[in-house]
Design a protein around this motif. Structure first.
Motif: not given
Length: 76
Positions: A8-12, A21-22, A26-27, A30-36
């Motif tokens: 998930x961090x990688x996705x962010x 930089x986050x 938070x990374x 946010x990565x969990x949301x991006x995975x969708x």
């Protein structure tokens, strides 16, 4: 975690401008949301058991293909 890397961090870090930089928590969130929306990302999460696979030759995860939908907002 894959080979010591939080997916998930990688996705962010790969898909959000300034994402590296986050704060790491938070990374991850946010990565969990991006995975969708994995299929619609510039660098989607792609998993393979073949160590010789190249990123561009692999398909996005099957879960993401089934759940991909139009993004309601864009991260920049």
């Amino acid at each position: 975690m894959f080979n010591g890397i939080d997916a998930f961090v990688w996705l962010t870090q790969m898909n959000v401008q300034g994402g590296s930089e986050l704060d790491p928590l938070i990374q991850h969130r946010l990565g969990k949301e991006l995975f969708l929306y994995n299929k619609l990302l510039r660098f989607p999460l792609k998993l393979s058991t073949n160590p010789d696979d190249l990123y561009d030759d692999s398909e996005p995860t099957s879960y993401a293909k089934k759940t991909a939908k139009e993004m309601p907002y864009v991260y920049t």
